[in-house]
Write an enzyme that holds these catalytic residues in place. Sequence first.
Site, PDB file in Angstrom:
ATOM      1  N   GLU A   9       0.811  -1.232   0.000  1.00  0.00           N
ATOM      2  CA  GLU A   9       0.000   0.000   0.000  1.00  0.00           C
ATOM      3  C   GLU A   9       0.835   1.267   0.000  1.00  0.00           C
ATOM      4  O   GLU A   9       0.541   2.216   0.720  1.00  0.00           O
ATOM      5  CB  GLU A   9      -0.950  -0.022   1.215  1.00  0.00           C
ATOM      6  CG  GLU A   9      -1.898  -1.214   1.162  1.00  0.00           C
ATOM      7  CD  GLU A   9      -2.873  -1.246   2.325  1.00  0.00           C
ATOM      8  OE1 GLU A   9      -4.052  -1.506   2.075  1.00  0.00           O
ATOM      9  OE2 GLU A   9      -2.433  -1.024   3.464  1.00  0.00           O
TER      10      GLU A   9
HETATM   11  N1  IFG Z   1      -4.323  -4.006   4.473  1.00  0.00           N
HETATM   12  C1  IFG Z   1      -3.060  -3.555   5.099  1.00  0.00           C
HETATM   13  C2  IFG Z   1      -2.893  -3.834   6.576  1.00  0.00           C
HETATM   14  C3  IFG Z   1      -4.211  -3.821   7.356  1.00  0.00           C
HETATM   15  C4  IFG Z   1      -5.210  -4.718   6.645  1.00  0.00           C
HETATM   16  C5  IFG Z   1      -6.464  -4.893   7.503  1.00  0.00           C
HETATM   17  C6  IFG Z   1      -1.943  -5.562   4.192  1.00  0.00           C
HETATM   18  C7  IFG Z   1      -0.713  -6.179   3.621  1.00  0.00           C
HETATM   19  C8  IFG Z   1      -5.516  -4.136   5.297  1.00  0.00           C
HETATM   20  N2  IFG Z   1      -1.926  -4.209   4.392  1.00  0.00           N
HETATM   21  O1  IFG Z   1      -2.905  -6.266   4.474  1.00  0.00           O
HETATM   22  O2  IFG Z   1      -2.003  -2.857   7.148  1.00  0.00           O
HETATM   23  O3  IFG Z   1      -4.706  -2.500   7.497  1.00  0.00           O
HETATM   24  O4  IFG Z   1      -7.261  -5.954   7.029  1.00  0.00           O
END
Ligand code: IFG
Length: 484
Positions: free
Chosen positions: A294
Amino acid sequence: MIPQPTAQQALPDQTFTLESDATIGLDDAAARAIADQLAVQLRRSTGFALPIQEGTGTIALSTKGAESLGAEGYELRADASGVVVTAATAEGLFRGVTTLRQLLPAKADADTTQDGPWEIAGTTISDAPRYSYRGVMLDVTRHFFTVDQVKHFIDLVSRYKINQLHLHLSDDQGWRIQVDSWPRLTEYGGSLQVGGGAGGSYTKDDYAEIVRYAGEHYMTVVPEIDTPGHTNAALASYPELNKGDVAPELYTETEVGFSSLAIDKDVTYEFLDEVFREVAEQTPGDLLHLGGDEAHSTEHGEYLTFVAKATELVVKNGKRVMGWHEVADGTLPAGSVVQYWGTEDPKAQVLAQRAVEQGATLVLSPANRSYLDMKYHAETPLGLDWAGLVSVEQSYSWNPATLIPNVPADAIAGVEAPLWTETLDDLAKVEFMVFPRLPGIAELGWSSEEALDWETYQERLAEEAPRWEVLGVNFYRAPEIDWR
Ligand code: IFG
């Protein structure tokens, strides 16, 4: 039993009964700690003396055999004369003793003396894991968990032969591991958590204690320093890490994708080199996870530059790279492990395939299957639902070998169940989301493909309830399971 063993035969009309004069025998000093762990628990619940002695015993632990079953394999035989667990390594013995504890009645796990009888139906087992990487991730950043809470978590998940503990040690909301050369990371960056409460962090002694305790349960710690995004805590702690040399405020909400290290500054890589060095020095395992997820506030070309430089620093500090699947857009060093967290979207699958084309192996954490922070159903009071609602059946009914199309079977290193803690600030909440779904992920990592069958699995899962009740685990009594 979960995970289902590779091969198990009942010994009809044979029953092993643990009596008060029982002994524990071992023929390898390396197994002493394993024998001690077993003895301490069984003395507590049975009230028996259970002396440990050299050589054989009522329960005999031996490392003289089962070579063909590999580093984690073991054989176990329980009959009227006793129990023998044989493995080529201490780790294999630990996996076999883990099975022995599941074969004993649930009350054998009680922390007070219980009445017998202590019986095991006669059986022979020959067992070895399908995948070498069987992990769980605890996000100690959105909400901080103490060393004792992490130990409790290790006690519970190691019962299912999980062998990797991925700790998510840094993110926007906090920095949780001491770095001597950058002290404000924990002093200031670790001071809060989601919701604005007091955060916390691990001193080097704390981290060493977690590593030691995980090791006693034959779990390897995989530390994650998430970069270049998910870095607000570090950016708030040191202005020079920011593109404009201005530090943002500490952040205690739950948005993602808004932070980025300054990619074109030398200080960024001096910072990472020292952070990776200090974390690597305290980490016996050979993986260091640098995140990579992200990075929405990092220009894509800069992201690729960053991946090349940051992965080089991980290797320079003696570790193999692990990263979320976005890193596969960049160039990865040999031996890298890419963690897939996509759902069924083809873009993420292309990145997983690109990882394998570069020689990386995959750890599978499909968010719509293995993310333990996903709600079970729309009314689940905890957790998130961006990847969908994940019932117990949904979390079990997938095959690691075929999740990503067009990758060879040996490209799959294993599976991991991440628990993100935006909505989870104590152990009872953690247990509610982890159980009953984690055992199924552990089975996907350990058991053979032929064993994976939801109908029979859910019957075995139902039999875990009495044990979780004895252990006081706050599991979700999912109505889809016919609990014992
Ligand atoms: N995506 C984010 C996490 C967390 C997650 C919650 C990944 C690799 C959503 N990154 O999953 O930091 O916020 O379900």
